[in-house]
Design an enzyme around this catalytic site. Structure first.
Site, PDB file in Angstrom:
ATOM      1  N   ASP A 139       0.815  -1.211   0.000  1.00 59.59           N
ATOM      2  CA  ASP A 139       0.000   0.000   0.000  1.00 59.59           C
ATOM      3  C   ASP A 139       0.853   1.269   0.000  1.00 59.59           C
ATOM      4  O   ASP A 139       2.021   1.262   0.388  1.00 59.59           O
ATOM      5  CB  ASP A 139      -0.889   0.040   1.250  1.00 59.59           C
ATOM      6  CG  ASP A 139      -2.013  -0.969   1.214  1.00 59.59           C
ATOM      7  OD1 ASP A 139      -1.998  -1.845   0.333  1.00 59.59           O
ATOM      8  OD2 ASP A 139      -2.904  -0.890   2.075  1.00 59.59           O
ATOM      9  N   ASP A 140       0.202   2.369  -0.411  1.00 55.35           N
ATOM     10  CA  ASP A 140       0.661   3.751  -0.215  1.00 55.35           C
ATOM     11  C   ASP A 140       1.723   4.227  -1.191  1.00 55.35           C
ATOM     12  O   ASP A 140       2.200   5.355  -1.065  1.00 55.35           O
ATOM     13  CB  ASP A 140       1.141   3.989   1.217  1.00 55.35           C
ATOM     14  CG  ASP A 140       0.014   3.991   2.227  1.00 55.35           C
ATOM     15  OD1 ASP A 140      -1.144   3.768   1.815  1.00 55.35           O
ATOM     16  OD2 ASP A 140       0.271   4.193   3.420  1.00 55.35           O
ATOM     17  N   HIS A 190      -5.958   2.855  -4.218  1.00 57.44           N
ATOM     18  CA  HIS A 190      -5.894   3.074  -2.766  1.00 57.44           C
ATOM     19  C   HIS A 190      -6.395   4.471  -2.411  1.00 57.44           C
ATOM     20  O   HIS A 190      -5.939   5.067  -1.423  1.00 57.44           O
ATOM     21  CB  HIS A 190      -4.459   2.866  -2.269  1.00 57.44           C
ATOM     22  CG  HIS A 190      -4.346   2.632  -0.788  1.00 57.44           C
ATOM     23  ND1 HIS A 190      -5.213   1.829  -0.073  1.00 57.44           N
ATOM     24  CD2 HIS A 190      -3.457   3.111   0.132  1.00 57.44           C
ATOM     25  CE1 HIS A 190      -4.853   1.817   1.202  1.00 57.44           C
ATOM     26  NE2 HIS A 190      -3.809   2.597   1.353  1.00 57.44           N
ATOM     27  N   HIS A 295       3.458  -2.038   3.525  1.00 62.83           N
ATOM     28  CA  HIS A 295       3.494  -0.695   2.967  1.00 62.83           C
ATOM     29  C   HIS A 295       4.830  -0.372   2.301  1.00 62.83           C
ATOM     30  O   HIS A 295       5.842  -0.999   2.597  1.00 62.83           O
ATOM     31  CB  HIS A 295       3.221   0.351   4.064  1.00 62.83           C
ATOM     32  CG  HIS A 295       1.854   0.262   4.650  1.00 62.83           C
ATOM     33  ND1 HIS A 295       1.522  -0.650   5.632  1.00 62.83           N
ATOM     34  CD2 HIS A 295       0.720   0.963   4.383  1.00 62.83           C
ATOM     35  CE1 HIS A 295       0.239  -0.505   5.950  1.00 62.83           C
ATOM     36  NE2 HIS A 295      -0.274   0.461   5.206  1.00 62.83           N
TER      37      HIS A 295
END
Length: 428
Positions: A139-140, A190, A295
């Protein structure tokens, strides 16, 4: 009546005009521009990283107004609500920032709320990988701290799923292109600014998903993602229904959380704790398969995975990109990110008529093949608008589409009409 090929050619020309609005340029980004791959849906998009590329998208730090959201997305939302497909559920409340949202007078663990924050599982959402499978995702991104992870994947010829934040794509186009072009990894949504999605209005939910989907579409030669992950895992029946009905997105959560996002925060996890958890899960039972929240936020978050990576093969796991767990296409209109893969013409903005299939009840957690995988024609609009900026609990800086399941021939006229409507809206 024109021949189908003529209609489709006209559609492509109109979509090309919409994909490259020569609006006033935003401030230049620190990274150099790079061209989109030549192959794709046949539309000529602005080069990733250029002012022309970013000009059509929300400006970080400026709130998005409802009037700036493409009308096609709002029309799809209205149609889904009128059809009873989006629950009439009020947004959650959050008295203290970065704490679990609440639903006064309602049980978040049950319908009609069924909040993923409270571990209520809707059977259509993806939480588990099939037995023995390490369902990989991060993620991110993209960020400059993503590169050690990307280099590991490149060295081992591995593909993963990147749940990317819209404003981060704008800020880190070079890293984005490395993930998409060099790694040929799977790109998923996301949100635009990484908010708690259940606290937002219906229109704000549409903006957060739609602009991210649009940016990915314009930056990947026309590909349309099939998956999204809510920031903080914060989704409920209203939010997941909007994602599904307006944009055809399947909601993805996880079954293990490294809490790597909290490294360095007061009371947060330490790097040794994250390392120990990864080792425990990878050396542990293989049923269900693993979907671990990880992440691209820092050298510690990527470093924890890099250190644990050899254990995956040593313990007999099958490494698989999360977007490939159902065995279908990665995108609605393309099988994967390979430069020579087919990309059917598509636009974000028409109502989505397909369905997101349920998760298999066999216990493996693998989603069934969906009616939306593969060859759907979808509609695109672009707009000039703005987004608000926030700071997420994971410490990274954040800022606070619809699909039409129709064939490229039989629905060419309908899709072209949608493009013309969008063009008229943009020119007004």
């Amino acid at each position: 009546m024109p021949a189908p090929a003529t209609v489709l050619s006209t559609l492509l020309l109109a979509a090309a005009a919409l994909a490259n609005p020569h609006a006033h340029a935003h401030a230049d980004h620190a990274h150099t521009a790079a061209p989109c791959p030549a192959a794709g849906d046949g539309v000529s998009y602005a080069q990733v990283g250029t002012p022309e590329w970013s000009a059509s998208f929300p400006t970080p730090g400026v709130p998005i107004q409802t009037s700036q959201i493409p009308q096609a997305w709002l029309t799809a939302l209205s149609a889904a609500k009128s059809a009873g497909k989006v629950p009439s559920l009020a947004p959650s409340t959050q008295a203290v920032p970065y704490t679990n949202p609440t639903y006064p007078g309602q049980d978040p663990n049950n319908m009609p709320v069924c909040s993923a924050t409270y571990k209520c599982r809707n059977p259509e959402d993806l939480w588990d990988a099939p037995d023995g499978v390490f369902g990989s995702s991060f993620d991110d991104g993209p960020l400059d701290t993503s590169m050690p992870l990307y280099n590991l994947l490149h060295e081992n010829n591995l593909v993963t799923t990147h749940f990317m934040i819209g404003v981060n794509i704008l800020s880190y186009p070079t890293e984005f292109l490395f993930a998409f072009q060099t790694l040929q990894s799977d790109i998923a949504v996301h949100t635009w600014t990484h908010p708690y999605m259940t606290t937002l209005s219906d229109e704000q939910v549409v903006a957060e998903l739609g602009f991210t989907m649009q940016l990915i579409h314009n930056s990947t030669s026309g590909r349309l993602p099939k998956y999204w992950r809510p920031p903080f895992g914060d989704s409920d029946e209203r939010v997941r229904a909007i994602a599904k009905e307006v944009f055809g997105l399947r909601t993805v959560i996880w079954n293990q959380d490294t809490e790597d996002w909290s490294i360095g925060e007061a009371g947060g996890a330490t790097r040794p704790q994250v390392d120990a958890n990864l080792q425990k899960w990878i050396t542990g039972p293989k049923s269900p398969g693993l979907i671990i929240l990880e992440h691209e936020l820092s050298n510690d978050t990527t470093g924890a995975f890099i250190q644990a990576f050899p254990l995956i093969a040593q313990n007999g796991w099958k490494f698989e990109s999360l977007a490939r767990l159902d065995g279908g296409d990665v995108y609605h209109n393309s099988p994967d990110s390979k430069p020579d893969s087919e990309v059917l013409p598509g636009v974000v903005g028409a109502s989505f008529s397909g369905s997101v299939g349920p998760i298999s009840s066999s216990g493996s957690g693998a989603p069934a093949t969906t009616a939306t995988s593969g060859k759907n024609n979808v509609a695109q609009t672009t707009t000039k608008s703005a987004a608000s900026s926030t700071k997420s609990a994971d410490g990274s800086s954040k800022t606070s589409g619809a699909l039409a399941g129709v064939s490229p021939v039989s629905a060419a006229l309908a899709a072209f009409a949608g493009v013309l409507s969008a063009a008229l809206a943009l020119s007004s």
